[in-house]
Design a protein around this motif. Structure first.
Motif, short mmCIF file in Angstrom:
data_model
loop_
_atom_site.label_atom_id
_atom_site.label_comp_id
_atom_site.label_asym_id
_atom_site.label_seq_id
_atom_site.Cartn_x
_atom_site.Cartn_y
_atom_site.Cartn_z
N HIS A 2 0.86 -1.26 -0.08
CA HIS A 2 -0.04 -0.03 -0.05
C HIS A 2 0.84 1.13 0.02
CE1 HIS A 2 -3.82 -1.76 -0.01
NE2 HIS A 2 -3.77 -2.32 1.22
N LEU A 3 1.96 1.36 0.73
CA LEU A 3 2.76 2.45 0.80
C LEU A 3 3.40 2.59 -0.73
CD1 LEU A 3 4.68 1.93 4.16
CD2 LEU A 3 2.89 3.41 3.44
N ASN A 4 3.96 1.47 -1.35
CA ASN A 4 4.39 1.77 -2.60
C ASN A 4 3.38 2.12 -3.67
OD1 ASN A 4 7.43 0.63 -3.21
ND2 ASN A 4 6.53 -0.46 -1.66
N ARG A 5 2.06 1.78 -3.36
CA ARG A 5 1.03 2.15 -4.27
C ARG A 5 0.67 3.74 -4.05
NH1 ARG A 5 -3.63 0.69 -2.88
NH2 ARG A 5 -4.75 1.06 -4.82
N ALA A 6 1.03 4.09 -2.76
CA ALA A 6 0.74 5.65 -2.56
C ALA A 6 1.82 6.53 -3.12
CB ALA A 6 0.62 5.86 -0.85
N MET A 7 2.98 5.94 -3.20
CA MET A 7 4.12 6.61 -3.82
C MET A 7 3.80 6.61 -5.52
SD MET A 7 5.64 7.93 -1.75
CE MET A 7 7.23 8.46 -2.47
N TYR A 8 3.35 5.51 -5.86
CA TYR A 8 3.00 5.51 -7.16
C TYR A 8 1.83 6.19 -7.75
CZ TYR A 8 0.50 3.31 -11.23
OH TYR A 8 -0.30 3.29 -12.47
N PHE A 9 0.87 6.52 -6.97
CA PHE A 9 -0.13 7.47 -7.25
C PHE A 9 0.39 9.07 -7.11
CE2 PHE A 9 -3.28 3.83 -5.93
CZ PHE A 9 -3.45 3.45 -7.18
N ALA A 10 1.28 9.24 -6.09
CA ALA A 10 1.83 10.55 -5.93
C ALA A 10 2.46 10.91 -7.24
CB ALA A 10 2.68 10.44 -4.72
N CYS A 11 3.43 10.07 -7.80
CA CYS A 11 4.19 10.32 -8.93
C CYS A 11 3.33 10.32 -10.24
CB CYS A 11 5.27 9.14 -9.11
SG CYS A 11 6.34 8.95 -8.08
N ASP A 12 2.18 9.54 -10.06
CA ASP A 12 1.12 9.81 -11.15
C ASP A 12 0.42 11.09 -11.05
OD1 ASP A 12 0.19 7.94 -13.22
OD2 ASP A 12 -1.81 8.20 -12.42
N ASN A 13 0.25 11.81 -9.92
CA ASN A 13 -0.33 12.91 -9.97
C ASN A 13 0.79 13.94 -10.48
OD1 ASN A 13 -2.50 11.79 -8.63
ND2 ASN A 13 -1.80 12.28 -6.65
#
Length: 266
Positions: free
Chosen positions: A90-101
């Motif tokens: 989940h933490l990696n997904r959060a960073m992935y979505f942040a980069c996506d933003n």
């Protein structure tokens, strides 16, 4: 709270539909290119795919916060392996979505000086780490279920064996003592290994057949993992294979939204 859960579910469903359409465009573009389609048509397909991708990034602006909340909830899981895999995923997904933003801001012109290639590579790295952890979690749960199934099968076979047939001094029967030659001649290694592999394979099929949520999650993660591997250049497979994998995993994700009981928990 219920209204927010319903809104989040509807938003995820829409995002998955756009994801399926995006990868369908990828697969269609590859097929048309192989068939010698005109350059104008291929350009239109690529533009449509880019629009789908940008729309998805817009719809995922709040997903980073949701992934962090999911990580907070998974910290309290009792199983240490599941707690580690799910929380870090989940933490990696959060960073992935942040980069996506950040990428969305760059593509829309809010950050015109943004190095989009650099941020795209960073985004796919986080995505790959999350998928590896998800696959590790799937493998761990499969192992636990296979051990449970094996113990259950052993207990059933033990209980179903008639005790009256057991050789005892009372019924005049005694266990046969193996001869030294038979004791010293074990089965050849290859047949033993084959039998063991067949048993494990049958256990695996039984476990996956009896646990559709785990099977769907495993298939979805296996399909998804080829996308960042291709984008990062670690295992190039081509746009056609990536499009097919992305479309398949999107359809499986839509199934888990339409039928919530198919979603793997926790």
């Amino acid at each position: 709270m219920e209204s927010w859960v319903r809104f989040s579910s509807q938003s995820q469903a829409k995002e998955r539909v756009f994801r399926a359409a995006q990868y369908a465009c990828t697969l269609l573009g590859y097929t048309l290119q192989r068939g010698g389609a005109r350059a104008e048509l291929l350009s239109t397909i690529k533009q449509l795919e880019a629009h789908m991708s940008l729309t998805r990034k817009l719809m995922r602006l709040g997903n980073s916060a949701e992934a962090l909340e999911a990580a907070k909830r998974s910290v309290h899981l009792s199983d240490c392996v599941l707690r580690l895999c799910i929380t870090v995923a989940h933490l990696n997904r959060a960073m992935y979505f942040a980069c996506d933003n950040v990428l969305w801001a760059g593509k829309t012109g809010l950050l015109p000086e943004l190095d989009q290639n650099k941020w795209s590579q960073r985004s796919f790295r986080y995505y790959l780490f999350a998928l590896i952890l998800n696959l590790t979690r799937d493998a761990y749960e499969i192992r636990l279920l296979m051990e449970r199934e094996s113990r259950g099968s052993s207990a059933k076979s033990f209980n179903s064996s008639p005790s009256s047939l057991a050789p005892t001094p009372e019924n005049g029967e005694f266990p046969l003592t193996p001869s030294p030659s038979s004791a010293m001649s074990p089965l050849p290694p290859l047949p033993m290994l084959t039998a063991r592999l067949n048993k494990q394979f049958c256990l695996l099929i039984t476990v996956l057949r009896n646990n559709p949520p785990l099977l769907l999650d495993l298939l979805k993660n296996l399909c998804d993992v080829f996308i960042p591997l291709d984008r990062l250049g670690l295992y190039p497979t081509g746009s056609g294979f990536v499009g097919a994998c992305g479309l398949t995993s999107s359809i499986l994700s839509i199934l888990t939204i339409v039928h919530p009981w198919l979603k793997l928990k926790p």
